[in-house]
Design a protein around this motif. Structure first.
Motif, mmCIF file in Angstrom:
data_model
loop_
_atom_site.group_PDB
_atom_site.id
_atom_site.type_symbol
_atom_site.label_atom_id
_atom_site.label_comp_id
_atom_site.label_asym_id
_atom_site.label_seq_id
_atom_site.Cartn_x
_atom_site.Cartn_y
_atom_site.Cartn_z
ATOM 1 N N MET A 70 57.155 5.205 38.641
ATOM 2 C CA MET A 70 55.912 4.373 39.210
ATOM 3 C C MET A 70 55.797 3.241 38.058
ATOM 4 O O MET A 70 55.228 2.126 38.852
ATOM 5 C CB MET A 70 54.731 5.106 39.438
ATOM 6 N N MET A 71 55.911 3.337 36.655
ATOM 7 C CA MET A 71 55.507 2.266 36.037
ATOM 8 C C MET A 71 56.540 0.986 36.142
ATOM 9 O O MET A 71 56.401 -0.093 35.904
ATOM 10 C CB MET A 71 55.881 2.791 34.395
ATOM 11 N N GLU A 88 43.266 -3.531 33.457
ATOM 12 C CA GLU A 88 43.027 -2.913 31.991
ATOM 13 C C GLU A 88 41.855 -1.640 32.104
ATOM 14 O O GLU A 88 41.986 -0.820 31.392
ATOM 15 C CB GLU A 88 42.192 -4.058 31.397
ATOM 16 N N VAL A 89 41.024 -1.619 33.176
ATOM 17 C CA VAL A 89 40.513 -0.339 33.392
ATOM 18 C C VAL A 89 41.286 0.550 33.817
ATOM 19 O O VAL A 89 41.030 1.766 33.444
ATOM 20 C CB VAL A 89 39.341 -0.817 34.514
ATOM 21 N N GLY A 90 42.178 0.479 34.648
ATOM 22 C CA GLY A 90 43.030 1.574 35.011
ATOM 23 C C GLY A 90 43.848 2.378 33.648
ATOM 24 O O GLY A 90 43.860 3.468 33.836
ATOM 25 N N ILE A 91 44.323 1.346 32.787
ATOM 26 C CA ILE A 91 44.813 1.822 31.873
ATOM 27 C C ILE A 91 44.011 2.382 30.816
ATOM 28 O O ILE A 91 44.104 3.643 30.317
ATOM 29 C CB ILE A 91 45.554 0.548 30.885
ATOM 30 N N GLY A 92 42.696 2.005 30.698
ATOM 31 C CA GLY A 92 41.621 2.920 29.849
ATOM 32 C C GLY A 92 41.323 4.158 30.566
ATOM 33 O O GLY A 92 41.337 5.033 29.740
ATOM 34 N N PHE A 120 48.434 6.029 37.596
ATOM 35 C CA PHE A 120 48.053 5.506 36.363
ATOM 36 C C PHE A 120 49.191 4.807 35.873
ATOM 37 O O PHE A 120 49.070 3.713 35.175
ATOM 38 C CB PHE A 120 47.451 6.361 35.218
ATOM 39 N N ALA A 121 50.518 4.999 36.031
ATOM 40 C CA ALA A 121 51.565 4.447 35.465
ATOM 41 C C ALA A 121 51.635 3.162 36.120
ATOM 42 O O ALA A 121 52.195 1.929 35.624
ATOM 43 C CB ALA A 121 52.995 5.209 35.800
ATOM 44 N N ILE A 122 51.481 2.874 37.459
ATOM 45 C CA ILE A 122 51.383 1.557 38.107
ATOM 46 C C ILE A 122 50.448 0.343 37.261
ATOM 47 O O ILE A 122 51.080 -0.538 37.011
ATOM 48 C CB ILE A 122 51.032 1.588 39.524
ATOM 49 N N PHE A 123 49.616 0.942 36.946
ATOM 50 C CA PHE A 123 48.664 -0.057 35.913
ATOM 51 C C PHE A 123 49.387 -0.427 34.558
ATOM 52 O O PHE A 123 49.628 -1.631 34.108
ATOM 53 C CB PHE A 123 47.278 0.574 35.643
ATOM 54 N N HIS A 124 49.901 0.727 33.898
ATOM 55 C CA HIS A 124 50.731 0.421 32.668
ATOM 56 C C HIS A 124 51.856 -0.641 33.120
ATOM 57 O O HIS A 124 52.061 -1.348 32.362
ATOM 58 C CB HIS A 124 51.168 1.681 32.185
#
Length: 189
Positions: A70-71, A88-92, A120-124
């Motif tokens: 997914m990343m 950035e919110v998703g990563i945090g 969460f990997a999508i955000f990263h």
């Protein structure tokens, strides 16, 4: 395993700077450095490995691989210029939630853990993709951040296997990670 990791890290600087004086490293070296250069990415990716080790069995490889898949998808979106709100919110939040799961010594089904880390990997990945230098090869850059992610996941898995079922250590580690995530969201780190 320690010897293998030591060799990998010993050769990375020479790979990254093999053409001294030609400019900054691009491609695989730059891709590799993005995840390891940010505390937010390091905490989340190590937490994925710790969670996989805590769950054990099939989760040892399914949870990290769902993150990586997914990343890569998120990275492709970022490289293509597709906007994704609240990256950035998703990563945090990934650091808070994954750290919290460890602090609570949660035992979700493997499929739930895969979905959670995949989300969460999508955000990263999007963050990695949007920060790709214009001069870098997309494939080489993606290869770099994927390898770095796998190394961070392996670090978490190895640490988790050393910890074993030591509930107190898992809780303290997860709590520290969740607090780190709160600090990231608050702009403190």
């Amino acid at each position: 395993m320690k010897t293998l990791l030591a060799l990998v890290f010993a050769f990375i600087p020479s790979l990254a700077f093999g053409h001294v004086g030609v400019g900054e490293p691009d491609g695989i070296a730059r891709g590799f450095m993005h995840p390891v250069g940010g505390v937010d990415h390091v905490l989340a990716m190590v937490a994925v490995g710790l969670l996989a080790a805590h769950l054990g069995g099939r989760a040892l490889w399914l949870v990290p691989l769902s993150f990586v898949a997914m990343m890569a998808f998120g990275g492709a979106l970022g490289m293509a210029g597709v906007a994704l709100p609240y990256v950035e919110v998703g990563i945090g939040l990934s650091v808070v939630v994954l750290g919290g799961a460890l602090a609570l010594v949660a035992n979700p089904p493997v499929a739930v853990a895969m979905a959670l880390v995949g989300f969460f990997a999508i955000f990263h990945g999007h963050a990695h993709g949007t920060e790709m230098p214009g001069t870098a090869s997309g494939l080489a850059y993606a290869g770099g951040f994927i390898v770095a992610t796998l190394v961070l996941h392996a670090t978490g898995i190895g640490t988790g296997l050393l910890i074993g079922r030591e509930r107190r250590i898992t809780q303290v580690t997860g709590s520290a990670m969740a607090l780190g995530g709160v600090a990231i969201l608050g702009g403190l780190i």
